[in-house]
Design an enzyme around this catalytic site. Structure first.
Site, mmCIF file in Angstrom:
data_model
loop_
_atom_site.group_PDB
_atom_site.id
_atom_site.type_symbol
_atom_site.label_atom_id
_atom_site.label_comp_id
_atom_site.label_asym_id
_atom_site.label_seq_id
_atom_site.Cartn_x
_atom_site.Cartn_y
_atom_site.Cartn_z
ATOM 1 C CE1 TYR A 1 3.559 -6.142 3.841
ATOM 2 C CE2 TYR A 1 2.327 -8.284 4.081
ATOM 3 C CZ TYR A 1 2.686 -7.476 2.949
ATOM 4 O OH TYR A 1 2.311 -7.489 2.215
ATOM 5 C CG ASP B 1 -2.091 -0.797 1.129
ATOM 6 O OD1 ASP B 1 -2.011 -1.490 0.384
ATOM 7 O OD2 ASP B 1 -2.733 -1.534 1.953
#
Lengths: 245, 245
Positions: free
Chosen positions: A111, A53
């Site tokens: 992540y 993103d």
């Protein structure tokens, strides 16, 4: 044709994410492809390990591309780091086997999310950490994280609108480490839906604030409605840390 | 009147140094005094531990001010960190003895300089480190640093023009640590002339590139001419690390 594999690091602050959109939008892929094009004299198409993103960073992003260039990888490495802006770096670049594909061959991705819960402002780290004043209950966060580990339908944990694709994913582990109030959370899974990591994190923070218990998290999974889960955390503290092949 | 002592951290990137100039210039002192003014309803004059150049950072900058405010220091701490921009933080704030003066009482100051000599680009650290590709000889740097330790006339190591003030200063130690090519250099002294740390660092880097030996550094000191010393290093990798009282 040669197949080249790169490990890339980037500070996502200035970019509209990894994925190239139209020519005029600033993306990491767009920036890299343009410099690879100058380097090889070819139109290069990078295969990335996934989208990130706007504002999300990467420590070890993996990508590959095909080329007829005869330039050796050491020279490519120097050329790229010289031409790339300060906020994108090539960490390694190697010849890969013909079959290597940066997206299809992924086993899992990790992540990392960083939270400053120390109550101490740190000016040098401010662009890469999410500050939360209210003291988080780490044990509660771990108990709720355990509910999410495994194979589940994560429909409540995505802003994805499409109903045609499966929203079932597998989370292999969620590790939460607290070093004097600097909390690092690693989330490893076989794949992630759009905004899934950031909604999982928002939900775990609600757990840390003792607003949710493990039973609530079970109900959120079962509800299969985005509105049931926690809010989405800011992108600036999220890093794609590793990709496992 | 109360005397209040603060330890401040700041990212100097956006500021024209510590010292207030005219009202419209962006300085750390100016920013702090304006917020302290709102907090106390008084015109506050901060006494800082010294000037820092444009772009130089501080990890533990010490300052004090006098006030008639009855606000307790915990409330001041919260107020200031809430109102200050992200790149300035108050680390501690305490009532000090009447005699404490942030400049006159200094015994010594320590500056830290950071060099990336690893050959590995790090995008997350880029605003606070000076990258040098050519491999530096750390032993040569240490040998030349040893020549500077002690009490000397540092006229060759300042861009100061005035001839009326003494340019004699004492360097207590220069420590050079190399962790896998990330070099941190601590310079501790009883006081520093304008740009002195940055010119010492530029000279030590010349030594690391084997362009200068200890004999040359002796000659630079004796020459008492700015032109003899090395170039000035970039400000972005310089931190005021500690002030000893």
């Amino acid at each position: 044709m040669r197949n080249i594999k790169m490990i890339i690091q980037y500070d996502g602050t200035r970019y509209k994410g990894w994925q190239k959109q139209t020519e005029d939008i600033n993306t990491v892929q767009g920036k890299l492809e343009s410099i690879l094009g100058n380097m090889t004299g070819e139109e290069i198409q990078l295969v990335g390990c996934g989208r990130t993103d706007t504002g999300v960073h990467a420590i070890n992003y993996t990508a590959n591309f095909h080329t007829n260039s005869t330039m050796n990888t050491d020279d490519m490495h120097k050329y790229l780091n010289d031409k790339l802006p300060d906020d994108i770096a090539v960490k390694s670049i190697k010849n890969a086997s013909e079959r290597f594909h940066a997206r299809y061959n992924i086993l899992s991705k990790t992540y990392m999310y960083r939270i400053n819960n120390s109550g101490i402002k740190n000016v040098f780290d401010r662009k890469y950490i999410h500050s939360i004043d209210e003291k988080l209950n780490i044990e509660k966060m771990r108990e709720c994280a355990a509910v999410l580990v495994g194979t589940h339908d994560f429909q409540s944990f995505t802003t994805l609108k499409s109903k045609t694709k499966s929203t079932v994913r597998t989370i292999n582990f969620i590790n939460i480490e607290d070093n004097d109030g600097i909390i690092e959370i690693d989330v490893n899974g076989n794949g992630f839906l759009w905004n899934m990591v950031r909604i999982i994190l928002g939900t775990l923070i609600e757990a840390g604030k003792e607003k949710l218990n493990p039973e609530d998290v079970k109900n959120i999974l079962e509800a299969k409605k985005r509105a049931e889960a926690g809010p989405m955390v800011p992108a600036k503290a999220l890093f794609l840390k590793d990709v496992e092949y």
